[in-house]
Design an enzyme around this catalytic site. Sequence first.
Site, mmCIF file in Angstrom:
data_model
loop_
_atom_site.group_PDB
_atom_site.id
_atom_site.type_symbol
_atom_site.label_atom_id
_atom_site.label_comp_id
_atom_site.label_asym_id
_atom_site.label_seq_id
_atom_site.Cartn_x
_atom_site.Cartn_y
_atom_site.Cartn_z
ATOM 1 N N TRP A 85 0.862 -1.185 0.000
ATOM 2 C CA TRP A 85 0.000 0.000 0.000
ATOM 3 C C TRP A 85 0.892 1.226 0.000
ATOM 4 O O TRP A 85 1.787 1.367 0.836
ATOM 5 C CB TRP A 85 -0.917 0.041 1.226
ATOM 6 C CG TRP A 85 -1.650 1.357 1.314
ATOM 7 C CD1 TRP A 85 -2.652 1.790 0.498
ATOM 8 C CD2 TRP A 85 -1.381 2.431 2.230
ATOM 9 N NE1 TRP A 85 -3.044 3.060 0.863
ATOM 10 C CE2 TRP A 85 -2.272 3.478 1.924
ATOM 11 C CE3 TRP A 85 -0.475 2.596 3.285
ATOM 12 C CZ2 TRP A 85 -2.304 4.677 2.633
ATOM 13 C CZ3 TRP A 85 -0.503 3.795 3.983
ATOM 14 C CH2 TRP A 85 -1.403 4.818 3.658
ATOM 15 N N GLU B 120 -2.570 -2.715 -3.209
ATOM 16 C CA GLU B 120 -3.787 -2.208 -2.555
ATOM 17 C C GLU B 120 -4.144 -0.805 -3.024
ATOM 18 O O GLU B 120 -3.312 0.110 -2.996
ATOM 19 C CB GLU B 120 -3.580 -2.207 -1.036
ATOM 20 C CG GLU B 120 -4.768 -1.688 -0.253
ATOM 21 C CD GLU B 120 -4.522 -1.709 1.246
ATOM 22 O OE1 GLU B 120 -5.374 -1.195 1.996
ATOM 23 O OE2 GLU B 120 -3.476 -2.237 1.686
ATOM 24 N N LYS C 76 -6.655 2.786 -3.142
ATOM 25 C CA LYS C 76 -7.329 3.690 -2.209
ATOM 26 C C LYS C 76 -7.918 4.865 -2.979
ATOM 27 O O LYS C 76 -7.337 5.317 -3.973
ATOM 28 C CB LYS C 76 -6.357 4.190 -1.137
ATOM 29 C CG LYS C 76 -7.047 4.905 0.023
ATOM 30 C CD LYS C 76 -6.134 5.080 1.230
ATOM 31 C CE LYS C 76 -6.898 5.620 2.423
ATOM 32 N NZ LYS C 76 -6.053 5.739 3.632
ATOM 33 N N ASP D 165 -9.675 -2.981 0.146
ATOM 34 C CA ASP D 165 -9.918 -2.585 1.531
ATOM 35 C C ASP D 165 -11.333 -2.022 1.615
ATOM 36 O O ASP D 165 -11.699 -1.122 0.860
ATOM 37 C CB ASP D 165 -8.885 -1.544 1.965
ATOM 38 C CG ASP D 165 -8.966 -1.208 3.447
ATOM 39 O OD1 ASP D 165 -10.047 -0.774 3.887
ATOM 40 O OD2 ASP D 165 -7.952 -1.369 4.155
ATOM 41 N N HIS E 154 -11.652 1.821 1.677
ATOM 42 C CA HIS E 154 -10.855 2.635 0.755
ATOM 43 C C HIS E 154 -11.624 3.120 -0.465
ATOM 44 O O HIS E 154 -11.027 3.485 -1.473
ATOM 45 C CB HIS E 154 -9.632 1.848 0.289
ATOM 46 C CG HIS E 154 -8.535 1.823 1.292
ATOM 47 N ND1 HIS E 154 -7.255 1.434 0.993
ATOM 48 C CD2 HIS E 154 -8.512 2.161 2.604
ATOM 49 C CE1 HIS E 154 -6.499 1.505 2.071
ATOM 50 N NE2 HIS E 154 -7.249 1.952 3.061
ATOM 51 N N HIS F 183 -8.969 -6.550 2.888
ATOM 52 C CA HIS F 183 -8.738 -5.884 4.151
ATOM 53 C C HIS F 183 -10.107 -5.507 4.682
ATOM 54 O O HIS F 183 -10.739 -4.555 4.214
ATOM 55 C CB HIS F 183 -7.857 -4.655 3.977
ATOM 56 C CG HIS F 183 -6.397 -4.964 4.059
ATOM 57 N ND1 HIS F 183 -5.419 -3.993 4.095
ATOM 58 C CD2 HIS F 183 -5.752 -6.147 4.114
ATOM 59 C CE1 HIS F 183 -4.234 -4.576 4.176
ATOM 60 N NE2 HIS F 183 -4.410 -5.872 4.182
ATOM 61 N N ASP G 236 -13.434 8.356 7.672
ATOM 62 C CA ASP G 236 -12.420 7.514 8.295
ATOM 63 C C ASP G 236 -12.711 6.048 7.999
ATOM 64 O O ASP G 236 -13.842 5.579 8.159
ATOM 65 C CB ASP G 236 -12.400 7.756 9.802
ATOM 66 C CG ASP G 236 -11.269 6.990 10.477
ATOM 67 O OD1 ASP G 236 -10.258 6.754 9.811
ATOM 68 O OD2 ASP G 236 -11.416 6.637 11.651
ATOM 69 N N ASP H 144 -11.110 3.097 9.221
ATOM 70 C CA ASP H 144 -10.449 2.052 9.997
ATOM 71 C C ASP H 144 -11.045 1.834 11.374
ATOM 72 O O ASP H 144 -10.349 1.785 12.378
ATOM 73 C CB ASP H 144 -8.943 2.366 10.105
ATOM 74 C CG ASP H 144 -8.283 2.343 8.751
ATOM 75 O OD1 ASP H 144 -8.348 1.298 8.103
ATOM 76 O OD2 ASP H 144 -7.708 3.358 8.345
ATOM 77 N N ASP I 96 -7.978 -4.719 8.933
ATOM 78 C CA ASP I 96 -7.215 -3.469 8.927
ATOM 79 C C ASP I 96 -8.016 -2.379 9.625
ATOM 80 O O ASP I 96 -8.816 -1.692 9.018
ATOM 81 C CB ASP I 96 -6.887 -3.051 7.488
ATOM 82 C CG ASP I 96 -5.962 -1.841 7.435
ATOM 83 O OD1 ASP I 96 -5.517 -1.391 8.503
ATOM 84 O OD2 ASP I 96 -5.690 -1.349 6.330
#
Length: 427
Positions: A187, A228, A230, A261, A264, A288, A296, A298, A328
């Site tokens: 990433w 990965e 994003k 992810d 993402h 992920h 946000d 995560d 993650d």
Amino acid sequence: MNRAGNIEKAFELAREEYQAIGVDVDSALQRMRDVEISVHCWQGDDVKGFEGDDGALGNGLAVTGNYPGRARTIDELQSDLELAYSLIPGNHRLNLHALYGEFKGRVDRDEIEVEHFQGWIDWARDQKVRLDFNPSYFSHPNATDGFTLAHADSGIRQFWIDHGIACRKIAAAMGAAQSNPCINNFWVPDGYKDVPADRKAPRERLADSLDSIFATEYPAEQTLDAVECKLFGIGSESYVVGSHEFYMGYAMSRNKVLCLDAGHFHPTETISDKISAVMMYVPELLLHVSRGVRWDSDHVVTYSDELQSIMQEVVRGDYLGRVHIGLDFFDASINRVAAWAIGTRNALKAVLAALLEPTEQLRKMELEGDLTGRLALLEEQKTLPLGAVWNHYCQSVDVPAGSDWLGNVRQYESQVLSQRSDSSALV
């Protein structure tokens, strides 16, 4: 009747209910035993690592909260992980970032070697845990302007290329030691806060850097490279070099593992719908599993509709052998060990729910045009007693059922975590 007996009685009743709609519960439980979740090390210490420089977290990453008990050493982190694994049914993996090595003195990231992770390899062998790995392209003086592998400065770019090359050697050594491929996930946070004048050149530089890193071939039995994507990050709101389209094209053209992810993408965009599409063109997929809340990405994984949809797609497509499931998230506002337990148990619970779905019957209805029956069965199964099957599964592998695991965490917090002085800082 004691609790164990109540769990078994409830399970027998649940099995009958699932059998009534054509689901083989015992077969689903047998398949569960082969499911591995790659638990992320960085939840235990707020992504600080062990480089010893107390550098601030950067490059679009942020951890909020100051809950007592953050792991400050490798020994503490391993102790916390051991407790977490004891609360999670099944045999699982550990996902390490490159800044978590055993560094004696200053070792820059282009100089890391297998010896710096030999302690982790030994620990993983003793714990019967398999390792995955990640280069760390953040929180470093050579990343302060937001660019690494796509940097316009060839010297800085080469530094990060060398870091990636070193990480692949380490991942291959891990895979060889555990006789199972170590997934090595790349990433890269590179991007601009405001609208760029040139989107093309950074992407050309990123592709060229990755090609240099991947020039050496390693046996697939040792390591698999993942890339990965994003959509945006803090400080790269307008443009991320490694977008979904960039990495999907790169993974397809270079035969790499694509990493999706769950946090993402656009807040209204989900990855469950992407799984069957990308699996037509890439050899394997890395997930992920995370939880985005507004901007946000995560938060601790909860048993959400999207989590269930992700695991349904993995199971419905018969992708369990080609999809690697990792977590993650990083939350310092609650007990960090509890966060691992909550997130991982929820991910596994969603896999079990998908395995308990009457998939073949639903497909048959769909193929025959019985969309009424399909909807009715999909809705009916939502209230079937998944919890009873889950509790039986936990009890059958000597892991606390229900919320019983929380008592273990409370005791550990009282006896161990509370003794760590200056153990956390608000970031």
